[in-house]
Design a protein around this motif. Structure first.
Motif, PDB file in Angstrom:
ATOM      1  N   ASP A  97       0.998  -1.265   0.158  1.00 63.36           N
ATOM      2  CA  ASP A  97      -0.013   0.004   0.039  1.00 63.36           C
ATOM      3  C   ASP A  97       0.910   1.262  -0.015  1.00 63.36           C
ATOM      4  OD1 ASP A  97      -2.280  -1.363  -0.067  1.00 63.36           O
ATOM      5  OD2 ASP A  97      -2.611  -1.412   2.166  1.00 63.36           O
ATOM      6  N   THR A  98       2.185   1.161   0.694  1.00 59.64           N
ATOM      7  CA  THR A  98       2.858   2.391   0.903  1.00 59.64           C
ATOM      8  C   THR A  98       3.748   2.638  -0.559  1.00 59.64           C
ATOM      9  OG1 THR A  98       3.339   2.019   3.255  1.00 59.64           O
ATOM     10  CG2 THR A  98       5.035   3.444   1.920  1.00 59.64           C
ATOM     11  N   LEU A  99       3.767   1.769  -1.356  1.00 59.02           N
ATOM     12  CA  LEU A  99       4.644   1.712  -2.553  1.00 59.02           C
ATOM     13  C   LEU A  99       3.464   2.206  -3.381  1.00 59.02           C
ATOM     14  CD1 LEU A  99       7.211  -0.986  -2.487  1.00 59.02           C
ATOM     15  CD2 LEU A  99       7.550   1.445  -2.457  1.00 59.02           C
ATOM     16  N   VAL A 100       2.294   1.594  -3.652  1.00 55.78           N
ATOM     17  CA  VAL A 100       1.383   2.093  -4.410  1.00 55.78           C
ATOM     18  C   VAL A 100       0.991   3.615  -4.178  1.00 55.78           C
ATOM     19  CG1 VAL A 100      -1.019   1.746  -4.958  1.00 55.78           C
ATOM     20  CG2 VAL A 100       0.285  -0.262  -4.709  1.00 55.78           C
ATOM     21  N   LYS A 101       0.731   3.962  -3.163  1.00 53.35           N
ATOM     22  CA  LYS A 101       0.440   5.423  -3.120  1.00 53.35           C
ATOM     23  C   LYS A 101       1.982   6.471  -3.266  1.00 53.35           C
ATOM     24  CE  LYS A 101      -0.792   8.609   0.869  1.00 53.35           C
ATOM     25  NZ  LYS A 101      -1.279   8.823   2.352  1.00 53.35           N
ATOM     26  N   ARG A 102       2.822   5.865  -3.044  1.00 58.71           N
ATOM     27  CA  ARG A 102       4.389   6.788  -3.116  1.00 58.71           C
ATOM     28  C   ARG A 102       4.633   6.883  -4.732  1.00 58.71           C
ATOM     29  NH1 ARG A 102       6.850   9.644  -4.750  1.00 58.71           N
ATOM     30  NH2 ARG A 102       9.009  10.210  -4.421  1.00 58.71           N
ATOM     31  N   LEU A 103       4.116   5.689  -5.772  1.00 61.00           N
ATOM     32  CA  LEU A 103       4.323   6.036  -6.920  1.00 61.00           C
ATOM     33  C   LEU A 103       3.281   6.131  -7.808  1.00 61.00           C
ATOM     34  CD1 LEU A 103       6.922   4.147  -5.962  1.00 61.00           C
ATOM     35  CD2 LEU A 103       6.914   3.376  -8.295  1.00 61.00           C
ATOM     36  N   GLN A 104       1.974   6.444  -6.952  1.00 60.11           N
ATOM     37  CA  GLN A 104       0.597   6.735  -7.777  1.00 60.11           C
ATOM     38  C   GLN A 104       0.237   5.731  -8.598  1.00 60.11           C
ATOM     39  OE1 GLN A 104       0.262  10.910  -8.540  1.00 60.11           O
ATOM     40  NE2 GLN A 104       1.549  11.717  -6.894  1.00 60.11           N
ATOM     41  N   SER A 143      -2.176  -0.323 -17.382  1.00 62.17           N
ATOM     42  CA  SER A 143      -1.804   0.332 -18.556  1.00 62.17           C
ATOM     43  C   SER A 143      -0.227  -0.024 -18.335  1.00 62.17           C
ATOM     44  CB  SER A 143      -1.840   1.831 -18.342  1.00 62.17           C
ATOM     45  OG  SER A 143      -1.162   2.169 -17.356  1.00 62.17           O
ATOM     46  N   GLY A 144       0.508   0.190 -19.640  1.00 63.46           N
ATOM     47  CA  GLY A 144       2.039   0.176 -19.523  1.00 63.46           C
ATOM     48  C   GLY A 144       2.780   0.833 -18.658  1.00 63.46           C
ATOM     49  N   GLY A 145       2.168   1.963 -18.433  1.00 66.53           N
ATOM     50  CA  GLY A 145       3.003   3.145 -17.652  1.00 66.53           C
ATOM     51  C   GLY A 145       2.893   2.472 -16.023  1.00 66.53           C
ATOM     52  N   ASN A 146       1.817   1.999 -15.801  1.00 65.09           N
ATOM     53  CA  ASN A 146       1.479   1.548 -14.509  1.00 65.09           C
ATOM     54  C   ASN A 146       2.355   0.274 -14.058  1.00 65.09           C
ATOM     55  OD1 ASN A 146      -0.143   3.375 -12.902  1.00 65.09           O
ATOM     56  ND2 ASN A 146      -1.462   3.231 -14.615  1.00 65.09           N
ATOM     57  N   GLN A 147       2.455  -0.587 -15.132  1.00 64.30           N
ATOM     58  CA  GLN A 147       3.013  -1.795 -15.050  1.00 64.30           C
ATOM     59  C   GLN A 147       4.535  -1.534 -14.594  1.00 64.30           C
ATOM     60  OE1 GLN A 147       2.794  -4.279 -18.558  1.00 64.30           O
ATOM     61  NE2 GLN A 147       0.550  -4.649 -18.169  1.00 64.30           N
ATOM     62  N   GLN A 148       4.938  -0.605 -15.303  1.00 63.27           N
ATOM     63  CA  GLN A 148       6.509   0.034 -15.111  1.00 63.27           C
ATOM     64  C   GLN A 148       6.548   0.466 -13.807  1.00 63.27           C
ATOM     65  OE1 GLN A 148       8.861  -0.652 -16.837  1.00 63.27           O
ATOM     66  NE2 GLN A 148      10.379   1.168 -17.081  1.00 63.27           N
ATOM     67  N   LYS A 149       5.589   1.077 -13.246  1.00 62.19           N
ATOM     68  CA  LYS A 149       5.674   1.607 -11.880  1.00 62.19           C
ATOM     69  C   LYS A 149       5.781   0.276 -10.954  1.00 62.19           C
ATOM     70  CE  LYS A 149       3.453   6.189 -12.501  1.00 62.19           C
ATOM     71  NZ  LYS A 149       2.498   7.084 -11.666  1.00 62.19           N
ATOM     72  N   VAL A 150       4.890  -0.544 -11.336  1.00 62.18           N
ATOM     73  CA  VAL A 150       4.845  -1.918 -10.251  1.00 62.18           C
ATOM     74  C   VAL A 150       6.333  -2.501 -10.474  1.00 62.18           C
ATOM     75  CG1 VAL A 150       4.205  -4.362  -9.853  1.00 62.18           C
ATOM     76  CG2 VAL A 150       2.527  -2.321 -10.310  1.00 62.18           C
ATOM     77  N   VAL A 151       7.041  -2.509 -11.611  1.00 66.08           N
ATOM     78  CA  VAL A 151       8.331  -3.173 -11.575  1.00 66.08           C
ATOM     79  C   VAL A 151       9.364  -2.465 -10.836  1.00 66.08           C
ATOM     80  CG1 VAL A 151      10.399  -3.588 -13.165  1.00 66.08           C
ATOM     81  CG2 VAL A 151       7.963  -4.177 -13.850  1.00 66.08           C
ATOM     82  N   ARG A 181      10.372   4.189 -20.522  1.00 66.69           N
ATOM     83  CA  ARG A 181       9.505   3.960 -21.640  1.00 66.69           C
ATOM     84  C   ARG A 181       8.279   3.596 -21.464  1.00 66.69           C
ATOM     85  NH1 ARG A 181      12.478  -0.989 -24.565  1.00 66.69           N
ATOM     86  NH2 ARG A 181      13.971   0.737 -25.304  1.00 66.69           N
ATOM     87  N   GLY A 182       7.535   4.156 -22.404  1.00 68.87           N
ATOM     88  CA  GLY A 182       6.106   4.218 -22.288  1.00 68.87           C
ATOM     89  C   GLY A 182       5.452   4.658 -21.075  1.00 68.87           C
ATOM     90  N   VAL A 183       6.024   5.534 -20.241  1.00 70.99           N
ATOM     91  CA  VAL A 183       5.402   6.563 -19.146  1.00 70.99           C
ATOM     92  C   VAL A 183       5.272   7.903 -19.616  1.00 70.99           C
ATOM     93  CG1 VAL A 183       6.231   6.970 -16.790  1.00 70.99           C
ATOM     94  CG2 VAL A 183       6.644   4.984 -17.508  1.00 70.99           C
ATOM     95  N   ASP A 184       4.143   8.296 -19.063  1.00 71.82           N
ATOM     96  CA  ASP A 184       3.670   9.740 -19.626  1.00 71.82           C
ATOM     97  C   ASP A 184       4.558  10.651 -18.791  1.00 71.82           C
ATOM     98  OD1 ASP A 184       2.217  10.761 -16.782  1.00 71.82           O
ATOM     99  OD2 ASP A 184       1.015   8.669 -17.204  1.00 71.82           O
ATOM    100  N   VAL A 185       4.181  11.947 -19.195  1.00 70.83           N
ATOM    101  CA  VAL A 185       5.135  13.047 -18.838  1.00 70.83           C
ATOM    102  C   VAL A 185       5.054  13.391 -17.428  1.00 70.83           C
ATOM    103  CG1 VAL A 185       3.544  14.913 -19.200  1.00 70.83           C
ATOM    104  CG2 VAL A 185       5.903  15.393 -19.330  1.00 70.83           C
ATOM    105  N   GLY A 186       3.792  13.011 -16.751  1.00 70.58           N
ATOM    106  CA  GLY A 186       3.747  13.386 -15.251  1.00 70.58           C
ATOM    107  C   GLY A 186       4.442  12.449 -14.473  1.00 70.58           C
ATOM    108  N   ALA A 187       4.064  11.094 -14.884  1.00 70.53           N
ATOM    109  CA  ALA A 187       4.736  10.059 -14.286  1.00 70.53           C
ATOM    110  C   ALA A 187       6.126   9.715 -14.451  1.00 70.53           C
ATOM    111  CB  ALA A 187       4.246   8.504 -14.715  1.00 70.53           C
ATOM    112  N   LYS A 188       6.815  10.385 -15.562  1.00 69.49           N
ATOM    113  CA  LYS A 188       8.117  10.637 -15.599  1.00 69.49           C
ATOM    114  C   LYS A 188       8.822  11.292 -14.656  1.00 69.49           C
ATOM    115  CE  LYS A 188       9.049   9.744 -20.717  1.00 69.49           C
ATOM    116  NZ  LYS A 188       9.638  10.232 -21.850  1.00 69.49           N
ATOM    117  N   ARG A 189       8.181  12.501 -14.377  1.00 67.80           N
ATOM    118  CA  ARG A 189       8.851  13.364 -13.422  1.00 67.80           C
ATOM    119  C   ARG A 189       8.582  12.801 -12.037  1.00 67.80           C
ATOM    120  NH1 ARG A 189      10.329  18.639 -12.403  1.00 67.80           N
ATOM    121  NH2 ARG A 189       9.926  19.276 -10.176  1.00 67.80           N
ATOM    122  N   GLU A 190       7.880  11.957 -11.738  1.00 69.08           N
ATOM    123  CA  GLU A 190       7.568  11.400 -10.390  1.00 69.08           C
ATOM    124  C   GLU A 190       8.678  10.236 -10.234  1.00 69.08           C
ATOM    125  OE1 GLU A 190       3.525   9.443 -10.725  1.00 69.08           O
ATOM    126  OE2 GLU A 190       2.686  11.430 -10.380  1.00 69.08           O
TER     127      GLU A 190
END
Length: 493
Positions: A374-381, A395-403, A422-431
């Motif tokens: 839960d902590t990591l899901v919240k931290r990486l949104q 989605s591909g970008g959220n899969q990347q966040k799980v990895v 790779r395959g991550v949107d501009v907002g998630a890239k900054r995160e």
């Protein structure tokens, strides 16, 4: 071909993915479709091509309402979809992959290999692709597999081609060639739906842009009438002050050092080091050996010679377990096949390398495990309905966040990131960039392999440039230019 999608709704169980999306595509245009990961872009295109059915709304083509029952039916109608996750059969030849399900046979049912080979060679020539047709597709690089998929779509004589992150694994030369092909297709009246998170490409190749956010259409505009900042604001619903967060590195002791490592036929006599709190970018053309070096350091592939040292001590890493025990984490470039177990839940994937943290006397504390996840899901949104959702459905970008999350969880002293955005949107890239900064502030040493030169320049303290399996040069991040890196990457001085 003119496509009109109006008021499209779609839910998967209780998860409402699309809530009234409008999208239209005219003949001979390149139409960008942008939005954060999980905004619903791929789902919308999957509805258009018949992979999913819509819950509400209408789809018309050239004024006639239509609903495809399968992607094959859409393809027969002239709409091809090149997916972000490549649909390659690794044990089959390149030629077999190009014609799978569309084999050319004689009246007796015998494969006409000569005609299929001629058609394939013609298409590869058009794309300036040089891949032996008899080679197993699984032996091709990710970039080569992407070009195979593009060639396959072009051979269907499609009137509409949907490209989902088409350049994510391509070299600069391949990208330039793809843009030439897109321009040629436009002139022939073929329409392109271009889904990408690379803003520079959108403004270079597209005519119009539709922005989605949270399953809704936010805006559609001609490209000349908008800007980078406006698109980002509409995508994320807020201002992004800077694309790359500022870094104030203060490197500590050398954490990882490799001395004269070689991988037979892949790289030779490579030496470098990474210090605590430092981000070392690794740049170079595709096929130069960047990924192969990282895999060997992590124990996925064998080293034929050389040494690996951790904090001044020589270590033996023969398999990934050894690397993890020495505090090394690796986020691979291929999240689908190597980074995730797609059928496992988000929770199970994130917990896999960290089970020892929740175990006591052979029993796993489900409470500790859930708190960790839960902590990591919240931290990486990470956008997921629940942590029990299968990772393959994200989605591909959220899969990347799980990895990324699962390796952060082991508390690494060295983190190797191979194409982390790779395959991550501009907002998630900054995160992700902010997370990298936080990790280095805690003393983590980061090796970042990236094909995006702006990313390498924006985030690296030092940059190693790889050319034909060797380190061609090292450049300080603050002094580096794209021209310097490309000169070294292509064998110049």
């Amino acid at each position: 071909m003119h496509i009109q999608m109006s008021n499209i709704h779609k839910a998967f169980g209780t998860n409402q993915v699309l809530t009234g999306v409008d999208f239209d595509l005219t003949g001979g245009e390149v139409h960008a479709l942008m939005g954060e990961n999980g905004a619903g872009k791929s789902t919308l295109m999957n509805i258009l091509t018949g992979l999913h059915s819509r819950d509400q709304g209408s789809i018309s083509i050239d004024g006639q309402e239509i609903a495809f029952s399968s992607p094959r039916e859409a393809e027969d109608y002239g709409i091809a979809f090149i997916h972000q996750e490549l649909n390659i059969w690794p044990d089959m030849t390149v030629l077999d992959n190009l014609f799978i399900g569309k084999e050319i046979t004689s009246r007796l049912g015998v494969l006409n290999q000569k005609q299929m080979k001629a058609m394939a060679e013609e298409q590869f020539s058009r794309l300036s692709v040089s891949i032996p047709l008899s080679q197993e597709a699984g032996m091709c690089s990710v970039g080569q597999q992407q070009m195979i998929e593009i060639a396959k779509a072009l051979m269907t004589k499609a009137k509409v081609i949907i490209m989902d992150e088409p350049t994510a694994a391509l070299t600069e030369r391949e990208i330039r060639k793809l843009f030439e092909v897109i321009d040629s297709l436009k002139k022939q009246g073929v329409s392109i739906v271009y889904i990408s998170h690379r803003m520079e490409e959108i403004f270079a190749v597209c005519d119009r842009i539709t922005v989605m956010r949270d399953g809704k259409t936010v805006d559609t505009k001609p490209i000349p009438d908008t800007s980078f900042d406006e698109v980002v604001r509409k995508m994320v619903g807020r201002e992004l002050t800077e694309r790359y967060p500022a870094r104030s590195p203060s490197p500590g002791e050398t954490v990882l050092e490799v001395k004269g490592i070689s991988g037979k036929g892949r790289f030779e006599n490579v030496s470098f080091s990474v210090r605590a709190g430092e981000i070392v970018g690794v740049s170079g053309l595709m096929g130069a050996g960047r990924t192969e070096m990282m895999r060997a350091i992590f124990g996925l592939d064998p080293l034929s010679s050389g040494e690996v040292w951790i904090r001044g001590k020589k270590v033996s890493i023969r398999k990934p377990d050894d690397a993890v025990k020495h505090g090394i984490g690796l986020i691979t470039e291929d999240r689908k096949d190597e980074g995730l177990v797609l059928d496992f839940s988000v929770r199970e994937n994130m917990a896999l390398p960290n089970l020892f943290s929740f175990s006591s006397k052979g029993f796993i504390s489900t409470r500790k495990e859930q708190e960790f996840v839960d902590t990591l899901v919240k931290r990486l949104q990470i956008k997921t309905h629940t942590t029990e959702t299968p990772a393959g459905s994200l989605s591909g970008g959220n899969q990347q966040k799980v990895v990324i999350a699962k390796w952060i969880g082991i508390g690494p002293s060295v983190l190797i990131l191979d194409e982390p955005t790779r395959g991550v949107d501009v907002g998630a890239k900054r995160e992700i960039y902010q997370l990298m900064n936080e990790l280095t502030e805690r003393g983590v040493a980061i090796l970042m392999v990236s094909s995006e030169l702006p990313e390498v320049l924006g985030m690296s303290d030092r940059i190693l440039v790889v050319h034909e399996g060797r380190i061609a040069g090292e450049v300080k991040g603050s002094e580096a230019t794209q021209e310097q890196i490309m000169t070294l990457a292509t064998g110049g001085q």
